[in-house]
Write an enzyme that holds these catalytic residues in place. Structure first.
Site, mmCIF file in Angstrom:
data_model
loop_
_atom_site.group_PDB
_atom_site.id
_atom_site.type_symbol
_atom_site.label_atom_id
_atom_site.label_comp_id
_atom_site.label_asym_id
_atom_site.label_seq_id
_atom_site.Cartn_x
_atom_site.Cartn_y
_atom_site.Cartn_z
ATOM 1 N N LYS A 1 -61.227 -17.036 4.650
ATOM 2 C CA LYS A 1 -61.389 -15.632 5.053
ATOM 3 C C LYS A 1 -60.709 -14.658 4.093
ATOM 4 O O LYS A 1 -60.191 -13.630 4.493
ATOM 5 C CB LYS A 1 -60.871 -15.393 6.484
ATOM 6 C CG LYS A 1 -61.409 -16.356 7.532
ATOM 7 C CD LYS A 1 -62.903 -16.350 7.608
ATOM 8 C CE LYS A 1 -63.419 -15.168 8.360
ATOM 9 N NZ LYS A 1 -64.851 -15.094 8.469
ATOM 10 N N HIS B 1 -60.368 -24.980 -0.308
ATOM 11 C CA HIS B 1 -59.436 -24.238 0.539
ATOM 12 C C HIS B 1 -58.096 -24.958 0.666
ATOM 13 O O HIS B 1 -57.228 -24.500 1.394
ATOM 14 C CB HIS B 1 -60.011 -24.056 1.948
ATOM 15 C CG HIS B 1 -61.030 -22.964 2.076
ATOM 16 N ND1 HIS B 1 -60.971 -21.776 1.385
ATOM 17 C CD2 HIS B 1 -62.128 -22.870 2.862
ATOM 18 C CE1 HIS B 1 -61.993 -21.004 1.733
ATOM 19 N NE2 HIS B 1 -62.714 -21.645 2.617
#
Length: 141
Positions: free
Chosen positions: A43, A108
């Site tokens: 995000k 990530h």
């Protein structure tokens, strides 16, 4: 602890399949000097960064005005796949040496959990990192 969608908090953080894929990447991934790895926190603008890096690195290969530019027909996540979600997901061990150079990958996982062939001092692999204020990231979930 439960979130608003009634999933256990542990399901949001990391699943067993993701851990297995991270271990597979750490074990099998062989970085090349021309590789570009995009490392981001979830995000934090990953999709946009993938598109920008792909366009910049390939600016001589694909004309910006071309109707055949890959970014017009492909999702950035397909052009720059995640090591832990796509390349090594579901116990896959990919033969990546056949891919055209430069190769693009994303992750990530934290820096210390990336495959050692990416992070070792003798590697000329490029790492593009983006971060975002954790409070903004938390709000966008």
């Amino acid at each position: 602890m439960e979130n608003s969608k009634s999933q256990p908090l542990s399901a949001i953080l990391v699943s067993t399949q993701e851990i297995q894929a991270i271990i597979a990447a750490q074990t099998h991934f062989e970085a090349q000097d021309s590789d570009v790895v995009i490392a981001t926190v979830p995000k934090s603008g990953t999709t946009c960064l993938k598109a920008h890096v792909f366009a910049i690195v390939n600016r001589r290969r694909f004309d910006i005005n071309s109707k055949d530019h890959p970014l017009l027909s492909c999702n950035p996540h397909d052009l720059v796949p995640f090591l832990e979600y796509k390349v090594y997901a579901n116990n896959q061990i990919q033969k990546l040496s056949n891919l055209a150079s430069p190769r693009f990958f994303a992750s990530h996982v934290p820096y210390h959990s990336l495959p050692k062939t990416i992070t070792k001092s003798t590697s000329n692999c490029k790492i593009v990192y983006i971060c975002r204020n954790p409070l903004d990231t938390f709000v966008s979930i």
